[in-house]
Design a protein around this motif. Structure first.
Motif, PDB file in Angstrom:
ATOM      1  N   GLN A  74      -5.421   1.512  -6.606  1.00 18.81           N
ATOM      2  CA  GLN A  74      -7.407   0.813  -6.124  1.00 18.81           C
ATOM      3  C   GLN A  74      -7.508  -0.889  -6.856  1.00 18.81           C
ATOM      4  N   LEU A  96     -12.542   7.255  -3.925  1.00 20.30           N
ATOM      5  CA  LEU A  96     -12.868   5.993  -2.836  1.00 20.30           C
ATOM      6  C   LEU A  96     -14.654   5.318  -2.820  1.00 20.30           C
ATOM      7  N   PHE A 112     -15.594   1.814  -2.293  1.00 24.95           N
ATOM      8  CA  PHE A 112     -14.773   1.390  -0.772  1.00 24.95           C
ATOM      9  C   PHE A 112     -15.341   1.717   0.100  1.00 24.95           C
ATOM     10  N   ASP A 156     -10.672  -3.220   1.906  1.00 23.13           N
ATOM     11  CA  ASP A 156     -12.432  -3.661   1.661  1.00 23.13           C
ATOM     12  C   ASP A 156     -12.342  -4.052   1.937  1.00 23.13           C
ATOM     13  N   VAL A 204     -13.669   1.243   4.073  1.00 23.33           N
ATOM     14  CA  VAL A 204     -12.129   1.641   3.542  1.00 23.33           C
ATOM     15  C   VAL A 204     -13.206   2.840   4.192  1.00 23.33           C
ATOM     16  N   LEU A 212       0.633  -1.278  -0.173  1.00 22.60           N
ATOM     17  CA  LEU A 212       0.282  -0.040   0.225  1.00 22.60           C
ATOM     18  C   LEU A 212       0.889   1.481  -0.242  1.00 22.60           C
ATOM     19  N   LEU A 215      -6.888  -0.953  -2.648  1.00 22.91           N
ATOM     20  CA  LEU A 215      -7.948  -0.341  -1.611  1.00 22.91           C
ATOM     21  C   LEU A 215      -8.769  -1.704  -1.893  1.00 22.91           C
ATOM     22  N   ILE A 262      -4.056   6.326   3.309  1.00 19.71           N
ATOM     23  CA  ILE A 262      -5.800   6.571   2.196  1.00 19.71           C
ATOM     24  C   ILE A 262      -5.437   7.747   1.764  1.00 19.71           C
ATOM     25  N   THR A 274       0.787   3.536  -3.378  1.00 24.09           N
ATOM     26  CA  THR A 274       0.266   4.848  -3.792  1.00 24.09           C
ATOM     27  C   THR A 274       1.870   5.634  -3.055  1.00 24.09           C
TER      28      THR A 274
END
Length: 232
Positions: free
Chosen positions: A138, A180, A183, A145, A186, A108, A141, A170, A112
């Motif tokens: 994505q 988002l 999700f 999720d 999340v 992550l 995420l 995030i 990111t």
């Protein structure tokens, strides 16, 4: 007393999240990465990879000499083990937290970060890189999720260092926000952490240390952050 070598980036926020939750005594030592503080010899002595954050614990559990630790994941583990907080004390629960901590460190965060680099900081757009890292973030995420289905936090009902590691990553780039909407779990989890008083204190600390956060970087700052590969 803990010395925290810090700049308000996602990795830096991880450590203030923990310290504010536990009320450990700490002193903030700003490391202005846009000015090259991370390359100073005295900083390299405790963080040889010239990255931030790092800590020096002047009161380690064994009562011996101060202990320095670099790498944000290692710092979270050190502090959790020191305080016996925000990490399960049973082996099965500890494994779950470790898995998701390392998921953030290996996936992550880096993905990111690359998404942010090519969307925000690159001197010119590279469509392949933008698409590559957007799709990978994505995907990650989506993994998070699904993990949060039926759970308040990543490891279960209790807030842990796995959550502290993931939360700052995030949607950290206001100039290139991710959608988002798909999700929902999340978003629910993110809002719950944002509402914690310690989270609010941690991010307020960042604003105190760097009031210019979010402003465009100068060419010199970009050169230091993205162009310096070694110390002379």
């Amino acid at each position: 007393m803990i010395d925290l070598y810090y700049w308000p980036t996602p990795n830096g926020h991880k450590i203030t999240l923990f310290l504010e939750e536990t009320n450990l005594d700490y002193t903030t030592k700003p490391v202005d990465i846009g000015k090259g503080d991370q390359f100073k010899p005295e900083y390299l002595a405790i963080s040889p990879n010239n990255k931030m954050p790092a800590i020096v614990d002047h009161a380690p559990a064994d009562g011996g000499a101060p202990i320095s630790t670099f790498e944000s994941g290692a710092i979270l583990l050190y502090l959790a083990n020191k305080t016996k907080r925000f990490i399960p004390q049973d082996i099965r629960g500890r494994i779950v937290v470790n898995e998701w901590l390392f998921w953030q460190m290996g996936g992550l965060g880096p993905m990111t970060g690359q998404y942010g680099h090519f969307n925000v900081y690159a001197p010119e757009p590279i469509p392949y890189a933008i698409e590559r890292y957007t799709r990978e973030v994505q995907r990650l995420l989506g993994v998070l999720d699904r993990r949060l289905a039926g759970r308040a936090f990543i490891a279960g009902d209790d807030y842990s260092i796995a959550d502290m590691a993931c939360y700052p990553w995030i949607n950290p780039y206001t100039k290139a926000p991710l959608d988002l909407t798909p999700f929902a779990r999340v978003r629910r989890w993110q809002a719950a952490i944002a509402a914690r008083p310690a989270t609010q204190r941690a991010y307020a600390k960042g604003a105190e240390v760097n009031p210019s956060a979010g402003q465009p970087m100068s060419d010199e700052e970009k050169r230091i952050l993205f162009g310096v590969s070694a110390v002379a």
